[in-house]
Structures are given as C-alpha cells and as structure tokens.
Design a protein around this motif. Structure first.
Motif, PDB file in Angstrom:
ATOM      1  N   VAL A   1      67.028 -11.761  64.040  1.00 59.19           N
ATOM      2  CA  VAL A   1      68.311 -11.649  63.165  1.00 59.19           C
ATOM      3  C   VAL A   1      68.313 -10.012  62.840  1.00 59.19           C
ATOM      4  CG1 VAL A   1      69.255 -12.085  60.873  1.00 59.19           C
ATOM      5  CG2 VAL A   1      68.033 -13.883  62.167  1.00 59.19           C
ATOM      6  N   LEU A   2      69.269  -9.312  62.836  1.00 59.80           N
ATOM      7  CA  LEU A   2      69.616  -8.037  62.382  1.00 59.80           C
ATOM      8  C   LEU A   2      70.172  -8.171  60.985  1.00 59.80           C
ATOM      9  CD1 LEU A   2      69.459  -5.003  62.761  1.00 59.80           C
ATOM     10  CD2 LEU A   2      71.545  -5.023  64.301  1.00 59.80           C
ATOM     11  N   ALA A   3      69.604  -7.927  59.771  1.00 52.16           N
ATOM     12  CA  ALA A   3      70.018  -8.225  58.683  1.00 52.16           C
ATOM     13  C   ALA A   3      71.252  -7.524  58.204  1.00 52.16           C
ATOM     14  CB  ALA A   3      68.931  -8.020  57.743  1.00 52.16           C
ATOM     15  N   PRO A   4      71.958  -8.028  57.420  1.00 50.79           N
ATOM     16  CA  PRO A   4      73.123  -7.410  56.639  1.00 50.79           C
ATOM     17  C   PRO A   4      72.768  -5.996  56.147  1.00 50.79           C
ATOM     18  CG  PRO A   4      72.961  -9.472  55.736  1.00 50.79           C
ATOM     19  CD  PRO A   4      71.779  -9.266  56.613  1.00 50.79           C
ATOM     20  N   ARG A   5      73.802  -5.019  56.035  1.00 50.37           N
ATOM     21  CA  ARG A   5      73.363  -3.973  55.467  1.00 50.37           C
ATOM     22  C   ARG A   5      73.047  -3.974  53.927  1.00 50.37           C
ATOM     23  NH1 ARG A   5      78.142  -0.171  57.790  1.00 50.37           N
ATOM     24  NH2 ARG A   5      77.363  -0.204  59.865  1.00 50.37           N
ATOM     25  N   ALA A   6      73.417  -4.720  53.199  1.00 49.13           N
ATOM     26  CA  ALA A   6      73.110  -4.927  51.830  1.00 49.13           C
ATOM     27  C   ALA A   6      71.727  -5.114  51.726  1.00 49.13           C
ATOM     28  CB  ALA A   6      74.155  -6.019  51.038  1.00 49.13           C
ATOM     29  N   ASP A   7      71.198  -6.057  52.425  1.00 48.45           N
ATOM     30  CA  ASP A   7      69.894  -6.396  52.283  1.00 48.45           C
ATOM     31  C   ASP A   7      68.690  -5.511  52.929  1.00 48.45           C
ATOM     32  OD1 ASP A   7      70.347  -9.916  53.136  1.00 48.45           O
ATOM     33  OD2 ASP A   7      70.718  -8.841  51.384  1.00 48.45           O
ATOM     34  N   ALA A   8      69.369  -4.894  54.023  1.00 48.50           N
ATOM     35  CA  ALA A   8      68.323  -3.945  54.681  1.00 48.50           C
ATOM     36  C   ALA A   8      68.314  -2.607  54.168  1.00 48.50           C
ATOM     37  CB  ALA A   8      68.842  -3.679  56.033  1.00 48.50           C
ATOM     38  N   GLY A   9      69.418  -2.152  53.177  1.00 45.66           N
ATOM     39  CA  GLY A   9      69.523  -0.928  52.701  1.00 45.66           C
ATOM     40  C   GLY A   9      70.089  -0.061  53.420  1.00 45.66           C
ATOM     41  N   ALA A  10      70.594   1.198  53.123  1.00 39.93           N
ATOM     42  CA  ALA A  10      71.604   2.257  53.791  1.00 39.93           C
ATOM     43  C   ALA A  10      70.330   3.003  54.800  1.00 39.93           C
ATOM     44  CB  ALA A  10      72.116   3.231  52.875  1.00 39.93           C
ATOM     45  N   GLY A  11      71.037   2.761  55.978  1.00 39.68           N
ATOM     46  CA  GLY A  11      70.068   3.560  56.992  1.00 39.68           C
ATOM     47  C   GLY A  11      68.652   2.849  57.471  1.00 39.68           C
ATOM     48  N   ARG A  12      68.447   1.605  56.794  1.00 50.83           N
ATOM     49  CA  ARG A  12      67.183   0.914  56.980  1.00 50.83           C
ATOM     50  C   ARG A  12      67.490  -0.404  57.924  1.00 50.83           C
ATOM     51  NH1 ARG A  12      64.873  -0.432  51.717  1.00 50.83           N
ATOM     52  NH2 ARG A  12      63.471  -1.617  53.183  1.00 50.83           N
ATOM     53  N   ARG A  13      68.432  -0.297  58.908  1.00 47.63           N
ATOM     54  CA  ARG A  13      68.844  -1.580  59.592  1.00 47.63           C
ATOM     55  C   ARG A  13      67.703  -1.693  60.515  1.00 47.63           C
ATOM     56  NH1 ARG A  13      74.776  -0.754  61.717  1.00 47.63           N
ATOM     57  NH2 ARG A  13      73.656  -1.625  63.712  1.00 47.63           N
ATOM     58  N   ALA A  14      67.342  -3.113  60.715  1.00 46.14           N
ATOM     59  CA  ALA A  14      66.258  -3.368  61.929  1.00 46.14           C
ATOM     60  C   ALA A  14      66.676  -2.826  63.209  1.00 46.14           C
ATOM     61  CB  ALA A  14      65.998  -5.011  61.890  1.00 46.14           C
ATOM     62  N   ALA A  15      65.612  -2.346  63.984  1.00 48.53           N
ATOM     63  CA  ALA A  15      66.016  -1.804  65.222  1.00 48.53           C
ATOM     64  C   ALA A  15      65.503  -2.704  66.241  1.00 48.53           C
ATOM     65  CB  ALA A  15      65.411  -0.380  65.356  1.00 48.53           C
ATOM     66  N   TYR A  16      66.406  -2.596  67.440  1.00 51.90           N
ATOM     67  CA  TYR A  16      65.919  -3.368  68.762  1.00 51.90           C
ATOM     68  C   TYR A  16      66.493  -2.667  69.905  1.00 51.90           C
ATOM     69  CZ  TYR A  16      70.456  -5.670  68.229  1.00 51.90           C
ATOM     70  OH  TYR A  16      71.951  -5.665  68.249  1.00 51.90           O
ATOM     71  N   SER A  17      66.185  -3.067  71.089  1.00 53.35           N
ATOM     72  CA  SER A  17      66.518  -2.124  72.116  1.00 53.35           C
ATOM     73  C   SER A  17      67.174  -3.115  72.841  1.00 53.35           C
ATOM     74  CB  SER A  17      65.150  -1.859  73.167  1.00 53.35           C
ATOM     75  OG  SER A  17      64.742  -2.820  73.425  1.00 53.35           O
ATOM     76  N   ILE A  18      68.428  -2.675  73.260  1.00 47.95           N
ATOM     77  CA  ILE A  18      69.361  -3.527  74.055  1.00 47.95           C
ATOM     78  C   ILE A  18      69.667  -2.755  75.266  1.00 47.95           C
ATOM     79  CG2 ILE A  18      71.275  -2.703  72.834  1.00 47.95           C
ATOM     80  CD1 ILE A  18      70.983  -6.448  73.644  1.00 47.95           C
TER      81      ILE A  18
END
Length: 115
Positions: free
Chosen positions: A91-108
């Motif tokens: 799950v790539l979390a919503p921005r509000a939960d991850a904080g600005a600029g702290r989105r989970a990263a994954y390779s695609i």
C-alpha cells in the motif's frame, strides 16, 4: 476532491507486476470495491506483485487499517476472497498519512507506466 472512487489498473504480466491506482474517497464501504478490483488483478497470474496507490485519494482511517491488515497478512478479507488466495499487496499510503514528500517508494517498470 471527488467523493466517487475512481480505480485504474495497470498490469505488466511479463514482470509479474500490477499497479492499482485509486482516487476519490475510500471509506469502509467503498474499500470493498477496491478489494474486488485487487482480487481480479491478483487472479491474472500467480505471484503477482501488487502495488496499491492511494496517495491521491482521501482514505478514512478505518479503511486504511483494513488495507494495511491485508498487506500484512497477504490475504484479502474472507468475504471478498473465500478461497484466501495469497495476495502480495503493498500500500502506497495517502499523502496526509505519509507527510509531505515522504511517500513510500517502490520501483515500477517504465513499460508498465507507459501502458
């Protein structure tokens, strides 16, 4: 932001990857529709690596907990998938939960994005 749930699925069977992108409002009720889409994507190939991108959605805390529980157990809820097929979902979390600029990263794969 629109309250309707909009779901797009991108699949790369060659690399056994799928990206499910949800926008709109994910509630404890609409999360079931999201689960159904994830189940269908998961059935395309054994061992499919599923990424669920909800970073552009408004997600209720209860629905987010449900999604994280599925990610942790590698199974969808029994009412959605009674056979309990293995489901590797990140799950790539919503921005509000991850904080600005702290989105989970994954390779695609670039091919997956271009599809």
């Amino acid at each position: 932001m629109n309250s309707k749930l909009n779901i797009v699925v991108r699949v790369d069977l060659d690399h056994a990857r799928a990206l499910v992108i949800a926008k709109g409002h994910v509630t404890i009720h609409s999360v079931n529709a999201l689960y159904v889409v994830v189940k269908r994507a998961n059935s395309l190939r054994n061992g499919l690596d599923l990424k669920l991108d909800i970073s552009h959605a408004r997600v209720d805390p209860e629905a987010l907990e449900m999604l994280h529980a599925s990610s942790a157990t590698h199974h969808l809820p029994a009412k959605i998938d009674p056979e309990q097929a293995p489901c590797t979902i990140s799950v790539l979390a919503p921005r509000a939960d991850a904080g600005a600029g702290r989105r989970a990263a994954y390779s695609i794969s670039p091919a997956l994005i271009a599809a």
